[in-house]
Motif scaffolding. Sequence first.
Motif, PDB file in Angstrom:
ATOM      1  N   ALA A 170       0.838  -1.192   0.000  1.00 47.59           N
ATOM      2  CA  ALA A 170       0.000   0.000   0.000  1.00 47.59           C
ATOM      3  C   ALA A 170       0.871   1.240   0.000  1.00 47.59           C
ATOM      4  CB  ALA A 170      -0.911   0.014   1.224  1.00 47.59           C
ATOM      5  N   THR A 171       0.443   2.262  -0.721  1.00 46.48           N
ATOM      6  CA  THR A 171       1.205   3.505  -0.762  1.00 46.48           C
ATOM      7  C   THR A 171       1.263   4.156   0.611  1.00 46.48           C
ATOM      8  OG1 THR A 171       0.532   3.853  -3.050  1.00 46.48           O
ATOM      9  CG2 THR A 171       1.387   5.757  -1.855  1.00 46.48           C
ATOM     10  N   ARG A 172       0.141   4.168   1.316  1.00 48.97           N
ATOM     11  CA  ARG A 172       0.065   4.820   2.623  1.00 48.97           C
ATOM     12  C   ARG A 172      -0.124   3.856   3.780  1.00 48.97           C
ATOM     13  NH1 ARG A 172       1.456  10.420   2.485  1.00 48.97           N
ATOM     14  NH2 ARG A 172       1.282  10.984   0.287  1.00 48.97           N
ATOM     15  N   GLY A 173      -0.500   2.618   3.497  1.00 49.31           N
ATOM     16  CA  GLY A 173      -0.689   1.648   4.566  1.00 49.31           C
ATOM     17  C   GLY A 173      -1.741   2.108   5.554  1.00 49.31           C
ATOM     18  N   PHE A 174      -1.439   1.985   6.840  1.00 47.08           N
ATOM     19  CA  PHE A 174      -2.359   2.429   7.876  1.00 47.08           C
ATOM     20  C   PHE A 174      -2.368   3.957   8.014  1.00 47.08           C
ATOM     21  CE2 PHE A 174      -1.517  -1.974   8.910  1.00 47.08           C
ATOM     22  CZ  PHE A 174      -2.752  -2.445   9.303  1.00 47.08           C
ATOM     23  N   ASN A 175      -1.336   4.601   7.492  1.00 45.23           N
ATOM     24  CA  ASN A 175      -1.247   6.072   7.475  1.00 45.23           C
ATOM     25  C   ASN A 175      -1.371   6.663   8.878  1.00 45.23           C
ATOM     26  OD1 ASN A 175      -0.787   8.422   6.003  1.00 45.23           O
ATOM     27  ND2 ASN A 175      -2.974   8.884   5.873  1.00 45.23           N
ATOM     28  N   SER A 207      -6.865   0.372  19.714  1.00 41.74           N
ATOM     29  CA  SER A 207      -8.212   0.468  19.157  1.00 41.74           C
ATOM     30  C   SER A 207      -8.214   1.138  17.785  1.00 41.74           C
ATOM     31  CB  SER A 207      -9.133   1.235  20.111  1.00 41.74           C
ATOM     32  OG  SER A 207      -8.625   2.552  20.354  1.00 41.74           O
ATOM     33  N   LYS A 208      -7.360   2.118  17.570  1.00 43.07           N
ATOM     34  CA  LYS A 208      -7.325   2.813  16.278  1.00 43.07           C
ATOM     35  C   LYS A 208      -6.791   1.884  15.184  1.00 43.07           C
ATOM     36  CE  LYS A 208      -5.762   7.004  13.943  1.00 43.07           C
ATOM     37  NZ  LYS A 208      -5.121   8.343  14.116  1.00 43.07           N
ATOM     38  N   VAL A 209      -5.708   1.186  15.471  1.00 46.71           N
ATOM     39  CA  VAL A 209      -5.116   0.281  14.485  1.00 46.71           C
ATOM     40  C   VAL A 209      -6.100  -0.847  14.156  1.00 46.71           C
ATOM     41  CG1 VAL A 209      -3.210  -1.287  13.974  1.00 46.71           C
ATOM     42  CG2 VAL A 209      -2.787   0.811  15.268  1.00 46.71           C
ATOM     43  N   PHE A 210      -6.717  -1.420  15.193  1.00 47.54           N
ATOM     44  CA  PHE A 210      -7.649  -2.517  14.947  1.00 47.54           C
ATOM     45  C   PHE A 210      -8.889  -2.031  14.196  1.00 47.54           C
ATOM     46  CE2 PHE A 210     -10.792  -5.784  16.047  1.00 47.54           C
ATOM     47  CZ  PHE A 210     -10.075  -6.921  15.690  1.00 47.54           C
ATOM     48  N   GLY A 211      -9.310  -0.792  14.472  1.00 45.79           N
ATOM     49  CA  GLY A 211     -10.445  -0.224  13.747  1.00 45.79           C
ATOM     50  C   GLY A 211     -10.153  -0.076  12.265  1.00 45.79           C
ATOM     51  N   LEU A 212      -8.950   0.387  11.927  1.00 52.05           N
ATOM     52  CA  LEU A 212      -8.556   0.488  10.519  1.00 52.05           C
ATOM     53  C   LEU A 212      -8.504  -0.904   9.876  1.00 52.05           C
ATOM     54  CD1 LEU A 212      -5.740   3.177  10.823  1.00 52.05           C
ATOM     55  CD2 LEU A 212      -7.904   3.446   9.578  1.00 52.05           C
ATOM     56  N   HIS A 213      -7.975  -1.844  10.617  1.00 50.50           N
ATOM     57  CA  HIS A 213      -7.918  -3.233  10.143  1.00 50.50           C
ATOM     58  C   HIS A 213      -9.309  -3.738   9.776  1.00 50.50           C
ATOM     59  CE1 HIS A 213      -7.317  -7.576  10.198  1.00 50.50           C
ATOM     60  NE2 HIS A 213      -8.025  -7.683  11.300  1.00 50.50           N
ATOM     61  N   GLN A 214     -10.289  -3.478  10.633  1.00 50.15           N
ATOM     62  CA  GLN A 214     -11.657  -3.906  10.369  1.00 50.15           C
ATOM     63  C   GLN A 214     -12.237  -3.209   9.143  1.00 50.15           C
ATOM     64  OE1 GLN A 214     -11.753  -6.705  12.201  1.00 50.15           O
ATOM     65  NE2 GLN A 214     -13.809  -6.255  12.923  1.00 50.15           N
ATOM     66  N   GLU A 215     -11.914  -1.930   8.977  1.00 50.03           N
ATOM     67  CA  GLU A 215     -12.393  -1.195   7.797  1.00 50.03           C
ATOM     68  C   GLU A 215     -11.836  -1.791   6.510  1.00 50.03           C
ATOM     69  OE1 GLU A 215     -11.608   2.953   8.080  1.00 50.03           O
ATOM     70  OE2 GLU A 215     -12.659   3.211  10.000  1.00 50.03           O
ATOM     71  N   PHE A 216     -10.553  -2.115   6.515  1.00 48.53           N
ATOM     72  CA  PHE A 216      -9.941  -2.711   5.330  1.00 48.53           C
ATOM     73  C   PHE A 216     -10.563  -4.077   5.018  1.00 48.53           C
ATOM     74  CE2 PHE A 216      -5.995  -0.191   6.688  1.00 48.53           C
ATOM     75  CZ  PHE A 216      -6.278   0.848   5.819  1.00 48.53           C
ATOM     76  N   ASN A 253     -13.561  -5.197   5.843  1.00 54.05           N
ATOM     77  CA  ASN A 253     -14.972  -5.090   5.463  1.00 54.05           C
ATOM     78  C   ASN A 253     -15.192  -4.295   4.183  1.00 54.05           C
ATOM     79  OD1 ASN A 253     -15.667  -6.516   7.792  1.00 54.05           O
ATOM     80  ND2 ASN A 253     -15.845  -4.644   9.014  1.00 54.05           N
ATOM     81  N   GLY A 254     -14.109  -3.725   3.636  1.00 57.02           N
ATOM     82  CA  GLY A 254     -14.254  -2.937   2.422  1.00 57.02           C
ATOM     83  C   GLY A 254     -14.772  -1.535   2.654  1.00 57.02           C
ATOM     84  N   ASP A 255     -14.769  -1.078   3.912  1.00 59.53           N
ATOM     85  CA  ASP A 255     -15.256   0.273   4.226  1.00 59.53           C
ATOM     86  C   ASP A 255     -14.204   1.336   3.978  1.00 59.53           C
ATOM     87  OD1 ASP A 255     -17.632  -0.888   5.067  1.00 59.53           O
ATOM     88  OD2 ASP A 255     -16.905  -1.140   7.131  1.00 59.53           O
ATOM     89  N   ASN A 256     -12.972   0.917   3.734  1.00 59.08           N
ATOM     90  CA  ASN A 256     -11.880   1.849   3.470  1.00 59.08           C
ATOM     91  C   ASN A 256     -11.181   1.372   2.197  1.00 59.08           C
ATOM     92  OD1 ASN A 256      -9.438   3.323   3.441  1.00 59.08           O
ATOM     93  ND2 ASN A 256      -9.473   3.546   5.667  1.00 59.08           N
ATOM     94  N   SER A 257     -11.263   2.178   1.140  1.00 62.37           N
ATOM     95  CA  SER A 257     -10.762   1.758  -0.174  1.00 62.37           C
ATOM     96  C   SER A 257      -9.301   2.110  -0.411  1.00 62.37           C
ATOM     97  CB  SER A 257     -11.613   2.387  -1.282  1.00 62.37           C
ATOM     98  OG  SER A 257     -11.545   3.811  -1.203  1.00 62.37           O
ATOM     99  N   SER A 258      -8.626   2.657   0.588  1.00 62.08           N
ATOM    100  CA  SER A 258      -7.245   3.099   0.383  1.00 62.08           C
ATOM    101  C   SER A 258      -6.257   1.936   0.295  1.00 62.08           C
ATOM    102  CB  SER A 258      -6.824   4.068   1.502  1.00 62.08           C
ATOM    103  OG  SER A 258      -6.804   3.405   2.760  1.00 62.08           O
TER     104      SER A 258
END
Length: 331
Positions: free
Chosen positions: A48-53, A297-306, A308-313
């Motif tokens: 990923a270009t930005r990863g978890f950013n 919690s922030k890292v795991f939240g991003l993980h869940q978004e990726f 579930n397809g809720d974050n397209s980055s």
Amino acid sequence: MEKSTPASAASLRWAILRRALRPSSSSPQSSSCGDSLQTEIERVSRKATRGFNLVPWEFSSWVEERILLTKRKDVCGNRDAVICYRLPIGRTPTLSLIQRVGCHMELQDFEISNTHNIDSTGLVCLWPSEDVLTYYCLTHANIFRCAYGYVVALCSKKVLELGSGYGLAGLAVAASTDAHEVTISDGNPHVVDYIHCSVRANSDKFGDTIVKPLTLHWGQEQATDMSSHFDIIIASDCTFFRQFHADLAYTIRCLLKDSEDSQALFFSPRRGNTLDMFLEQVRKLGLRVHVVEKYDSKVFGLHQEFINGDNSSWPNYVADHCYPLMIKITF
């Protein structure tokens, strides 16, 4: 007009390697083809270009840093740039790292790898697990502080980053925590040249913390010279290559201080059974291992978004290859 057949995943991965080794052309035709190729590559690449950013970055436009880059011709070439990282918390708002851009490799990189029996992944980019490691260290800065906080000068901790690549995590710890000493190490001497350059670029941000770049080859006699020296060892994405597992485990056992307060913190995806195989080597040396999935919690939240397809980055996010688990190694 016939529809073109999508390239296979294997051919696209060869295209990634070819593009890394060959300078890009600037012709309009190649640019058009390059855009098409890039779209296809993104279909198979998990990078990923930005990863978890968690630690945002941008190319620096500061005149002073451009001057620094041009003065370092022995390290910095046409493929290098000054990258400004904005630290999300801590007393230092930014760090400037000299890195390669465009994921390019040179034949010399492979020659160095063969000579020293090392890999060159640290030259490619800042990997997502390093981003997470840096963020975790900044948000848990107390682990680098002595329990007897009022005697900081006598008991601040000595920290080692293993397999650091460009060394963002180690530099962030040096700039934003009360660590007494931070050693930023990699086995690739070319990578360590870049670390030297970045340490000089940020020398005014470390306060009283001692910062040492170091070429360190895992499992070799050199490690015994620093036996039981470090209170904390940090590392990210260092467990993928199975041939290095035993040497890496030995280096941790050798360099980590034999104390109930010392610990090694690793961030790494599972990647099949490679992480489990590494941890088996660690346990064989009598060290204890604790694997944590939900460490922030922030890292795991991003993980869940990726997932579930809720974050397209990060379109090709796969947990097994992309989500770093936290591993605590202690005596």
